[in-house]
Write an enzyme that holds these catalytic residues in place. Sequence first.
Site, PDB file in Angstrom:
ATOM      1  N   ASP A 251     -33.381  10.062  30.567  1.00  0.00           N
ATOM      2  CA  ASP A 251     -33.436  11.232  30.947  1.00  0.00           C
ATOM      3  C   ASP A 251     -32.504  12.588  30.012  1.00  0.00           C
ATOM      4  OD1 ASP A 251     -31.325  12.667  32.140  1.00  0.00           O
ATOM      5  OD2 ASP A 251     -29.191  11.463  32.300  1.00  0.00           O
ATOM      6  N   HIS A 348     -33.466  14.674  43.036  1.00  0.00           N
ATOM      7  CA  HIS A 348     -33.269  15.204  42.193  1.00  0.00           C
ATOM      8  C   HIS A 348     -34.136  16.163  40.753  1.00  0.00           C
ATOM      9  CE1 HIS A 348     -29.332  15.615  39.713  1.00  0.00           C
ATOM     10  NE2 HIS A 348     -30.188  14.900  38.586  1.00  0.00           N
TER      11      HIS A 348
END
Length: 440
Positions: A251, A348
């Site tokens: 991330d 996403h």
Amino acid sequence: MTDQSVPQARPSEASRTPSGGPGSHDSGDNDDRRGLSRRRLLGTAGATGLVLGAAGAAAGYAAAPSSAATPLTSLGSERALFHVKHQPGITTSLQARGHLVAFDLAAGAGRKEAAALLRRWSETARRLMAGEPAGSRDTDVARDAGPSSLTVTFGFGHSFFGRTGLEAQRPAALDPLPDFSSDHLDKSRSDGDLWVQIGADDALVAFHALRAVQQDAGSAARVRWQMNGFNRSPGATAHPMTARNLMGQVDGTRNPKPAEDDFDRRIFVPGQPETNTPAWMANGSYVVVRRIRMLLDDWEQLSLKAQEDVIGRRKSDGAPLSGGTETSEMDLEKTDGSGSLVVPINAHARITRPDQNGGAAMVRRPFSYHDGFDADGVPDAGLLFICWQADPLRGFVPVQRKLDRGDALSQFIRHEASGLYAVPGGAAEGEYVGQRLLEG
């Protein structure tokens, strides 16, 4: 938690300097130092990502030399400077421990009391960030530790200006955020007159600063809410790498970088603000803070392929499903043998890309959190989402609105608290944070 990254492993930065030993940071999108879930947290927010290096210091501010890799035995020696152009804790690398706390001014407290409080807080922050005792009432909790990369950052909420009679100085960019369909907000853990972010690479150093800030508040302000977070500890991996969040995803791959030509324009208010921005916000930034709970029991029931389709990236190394390595450009048009898009239309990583949102960019610098389990054994865990931008209406808001309309990650996260704060520029020598607002 995908393409917009967060500060990661320790990169070199202007606001950090070794204090008795070499320091190391990994800049760019691969600051793995602290693992946070940028996308997941953003899951609903969809911000661009944290930035690792720091912008250069300006006249009147101290600049620290960049540092090299930091041995595990010298983590305590790393020091971030207090008197810098932009407050510390914005472009600072992800830190292992963090505390977020909001205060409301006490009944009867106004501008005078607020100014005295910010003066106390600034002096305490300066001392602690240098590895010195907080003052005569120091608790000795961090007595044996060095600075440990401690940063303390201060901001003002929308309500602060009415409480202090400074409504005319409230920036338009601080208008309340719109409602989002993914919101399940607890008002008691949202907003606040004053906001403080504390980060460090040692848990006791971070707690020591939290306690000192709370004690300094005295009778002038009371705690409204407080949250604790963490990231991967520096040196936990064999080499610097992008952090992972609590969903196990890499991330922070596409966090904006200070080296980019438009970084300052997107993240910081200009040194000479435009007419619709008050002068006291020069070199400052706006921070959106969201407590995003991850529904981990549901997420962990998905197959590996299903998880990767939700995010749009490989779980193993963060590379886009269209192929390549973590930093390869994502091919949004690539299809498989059946003609289906390799990166799903609601992935996403696809939805949060700046080029899919009119260039909306933000620096994501979150902390993961875990607040135990409920009566059924369900974990209360997720991301303390923190994103920085020059204007939230051009950064966070458009991305979050788009996520609201069809992000595959939305069914696995829940936004439970929210806040927006104006964070002024750093204090020059002899000044305290917010002095130009409170004494202007």
